[in-house]
Design an enzyme around this catalytic site. Structure first.
Site, mmCIF file in Angstrom:
data_model
loop_
_atom_site.group_PDB
_atom_site.id
_atom_site.type_symbol
_atom_site.label_atom_id
_atom_site.label_comp_id
_atom_site.label_asym_id
_atom_site.label_seq_id
_atom_site.Cartn_x
_atom_site.Cartn_y
_atom_site.Cartn_z
ATOM 1 C CG ASN A 38 11.424 51.588 74.694
ATOM 2 O OD1 ASN A 38 12.160 50.679 74.371
ATOM 3 N ND2 ASN A 38 11.656 52.454 75.665
ATOM 4 C CE LYS A 195 30.530 51.064 39.407
ATOM 5 N NZ LYS A 195 30.744 50.049 40.793
#
Ligand code: R5P
Length: 313
Positions: A38, A195
């Site tokens: 499960n 950046k």
């Protein structure tokens, strides 16, 4: 009371846990993790932990959620088995980039992860080069923060014959302080890229600050994830006249297009520590910088109640 030191490994980076145990001259402790049908996990120690000083090595690499939950269960089980003290050794701390609320309605996930680790029963944390040092402050329990920058500086010093013609480059302004630790150790100048992150996988270099002309550019970063930042930085410095590009990062996560981007890039070599399991087989351009012995020394010092910061003096 002389408490036994025990090292256990989660399933994210067993080779690093083995290297740590080897450097300590100890066997890796016996434990198992099972995934039930499960999808529930089941964790069990197969030896006594009573009154032991327990170190659980688990890097938060993909699948991150599984590895995080396994670490939580291992901490909880160790506490329940009467370990004297539990240290979560997290060589690569994922989610560290989620360290601020810079947009509305988001989670500061790094703080949430810190809370979960503490709630699960960890008494201490040992980690390496967090994306931002302030993540340290999310923990109320003691945290020892090792730096990969001396390892990186040492690597460049051993690798390059004409080190005096090199310049250390940070991939963004946020990484300047980290890169400057390498530059200072090698007595080299520093440059950085301005950046802009466009998406999870794409970045844009807006400008380069510093002089790289005719120099060997040594790009330094905390992690290489999709390698977008790294490759963009390499293209930028070559465009500005650098004659060669080499790179090193604390954490080689190498996800998605990373390996292909590096292979196609003009970068001569990319080095990263083994906080994340290196790709197997290792591509030609990649170098692994082992940090197992450094973690082992830090663990021994924590166990004996000695200074960890002395390691970096
Ligand atoms: C970003 O702020 C970090 O310092 C790294 O530059 C970034 O995590 C690298 O990610 P990617 O390799 O996906 O560009």
């Amino acid at each position: 009371m002389d408490r036994p030191l025990k090292i256990f490994s989660g399933s994210s980076n067993r080779p690093l846990a083995e290297s740590i145990a080897r450097a300590l001259g100890l066997p890796l402790g016996l434990s198992e993790t099972v995934r039930f049908a499960n999808d529930n996990l089941f964790v069990r120690y197969q030896e006594s932990l009573r009154e032991a000083d327990v170190f659980i090595v688990q890097s938060l690499v993909p699948p991150v959620q599984d590895h995080l939950f396994e670490l939580l269960m291992m901490s909880d089980a160790a506490k329940g088995a009467s370990a004297h003290r539990v240290t979560a050794v997290i060589p690569y701390f994922s989610y560290a980039r989620s360290d601020k609320k810079d947009e509305p309605r988001i989670s500061i996930a790094a703080r949430l992860v810190a809370d979960l680790i503490e709630t699960a029963g960890a008494d201490r944390v040992l980690t390496m080069t967090l994306h931002s040092p302030q993540v340290h402050g999310f923990f109320k329990i003691p945290l020892d923060h090792l730096s990969a920058m001396p390892v990186i500086a040492n690597h460049f010093a051993m690798r390059l014959e004409d080190l005096e013609n090199a310049v250390v480059v940070a991939t963004d302004a946020g990484g300047l302080k980290r890169a400057s630790q390498v530059a200072k150790r090698l007595d080299l100048p520093l440059a950085f890229i301005e950046k802009e992150r466009l998406s999870d996988r794409e970045v844009r270099a807006r400008s380069l600050v510093g002089d790289v002309k005719d120099k060997i550019a040594l790009i330094v970063d905390d992690e290489i994830s999709t390698a977008g930042s790294l490759v963009k930085a390499a293209e930028t410095v070559l465009g500005a006249g650098a004659r060669e590009v080499r790179a090193a990062a604390a954490h080689g996560v190498y996800v998605g297009p990373a390996l292909e981007r590096i292979a196609r890039s003009p970068i001569a070599e990319v080095a990263a520590t083994d906080t994340c399991p290196p790709p197997d087989p290792l591509p030609e351009k990649l170098t692994v910088l082992p940090v197992g012995p450094l973690f082992a020394e830090a663990i021994l010092r924590i166990h004996k109640g000695e200074s960890v910061s002395e390691l970096f003096r």
